[in-house]
Design a protein around this motif. Structure first.
Motif: not given
Length: 253
Positions: A41-44, A183-186, A191-194
Motif C-alpha cells: 500500500x505504501x509503494x503502490x 529503481x525508477x519504480x521506487x 525489502x520486498x523480498x525480505x
C-alpha cells in the motif's frame, strides 16, 4: 480410574499448549502478512507488481549470465587447444575427438591410406618413378589440406569464443537496464523480498503446526482420536458404586 483421569489431565495440558503455540504462530503470521500488505500500500500495488516482474526478469538474466560464463570458458579452452595443436598431432592421431571435425577426420583417413600406398611404392619403384612421384604429390597435398583445416578450426573456435563474450555483454547490458527500471519504480526490491520470505515462512510454520497438532490457532484444539467408551452393566447399585469409584479416582488423580 486414577490412571485414566491422569491421562485425561495430561492430554488437556498438551492440547492447551498446542493451542497456545498455534495462537502465537497465527499472530506471527498475521503480523507478517500485515507488514507485506502495508509495504504494498505504501509503494503502490501497481509499482510493486511492475517491480516484481522486473525482479523475475533480472533473476532469469542472472541464470543466463551464469550459462554465458560457462560458454565463454568452454569456447576459450577449445580455442586455446586448437591454437596449440600441431600438424603432427593430427597425423599421429593424438588430438581428442572433440577437436576433430568431420572434414579433418576424412582428410586424416585419406592421408593414412595414401601414406601406406607411398611406402609400398617406395619399396618397389625407384625414387624418380612417375607413379611414386604422383603418390608423393598426393600425400603432400593431403598434408597441406590437413594443416589448412586445422587453422580453420582454430579460427572458428576463436570466433565462437568472441561471440560468447559479445552475447554475455548483451545480457549484462539488458540486466543493467532492468535494474535501472526497477529503481525508477521506487520499490525497495531487497525489502520486498525480505517481507515475502518472512510471510511465506510464517505461513508455512502455522500450516505445519495445524497439520501436526490439529490446533486451529484461535485457542481451540481438535480431538485426534475418539473418546474411550467403557461398557457399563445395568443396575442402580453398580451405577452408584461406579460413581463413588469415579469420585475416589478423581481425588487420587
Amino acid at each position: 480410574i486414577a490412571m485414566r483421569l491422569s491421562d485425561a489431565v495430561t492430554g488437556g495440558n498438551a492440547a492447551s499448549k498446542a493451542a497456545e503455540t498455534a495462537t502465537a504462530l497465527k499472530k506471527e503470521n498475521d503480523q507478517a502478512q500485515a507488514e507485506l500488505m502495508a509495504f504494498g500500500q505504501k509503494n503502490g500495488e501497481g509499482n510493486v507488481k511492475v517491480a516484481t516482474q522486473l525482479q523475475r526478469q533480472i533473476a532469469g538474466l542472472d541464470a543466463d549470465l551464469k550459462n554465458a560464463d560457462d560458454n565463454i570458458l568452454t569456447a576459450k579452452e577449445q580455442a586455446d587447444k586448437l591454437k596449440a595443436a600441431k600438424l603432427a598431432d593430427v597425423l599421429e592421431g593424438s588430438l581428442t575427438s572433440d577437436m576433430i571435425s568431420p572434414a579433418l577426420q576424412d582428410l586424416r583417413d585419406r592421408y593414412a591410406i595414401a601414406k601406406t600406398a607411398l611406402a609400398q611404392l617406395s619399396a618397389d619403384l625407384g625414387p624418380r618413378h612417375p607413379r611414386l612421384l604422383q603418390q608423393q604429390s598426393e600425400v603432400d597435398g593431403l598434408k597441406d589440406s590437413i594443416g589448412k583445416e586445422l587453422v580453420r578450426l582454430a579460427q572458428n573456435a576463436s570466433g565462437t569464443a568472441k561471440a560468447a563474450v559479445d552475447a554475455r555483454r548483451q545480457l549484462s547490458d539488458r540486466r543493467n537496464a532492468l535494474i535501472a527500471q526497477s529503481r525508477d519504480t521506487g520499490v525497495d526490491l531487497a525489502k520486498l523480498t525480505e517481507l515475502r520470505e518472512k510471510a511465506s515462512a510464517a505461513r508455512s510454520r502455522l500450516d505445519e503446526e495445524v497439520s501436526t497438532t490439529g490446533a486451529i490457532g484461535d485457542g481451540r484444539a481438535t480431538v485426534r482420536k475418539p473418546a474411550l467408551v467403557l461398557p457399563v452393566s445395568g443396575g442402580s447399585s453398580f451405577a452408584f458404586n461406579a460413581l463413588v469409584g469415579g469420585l475416589a479416582g478423581l481425588v487420587a488423580g
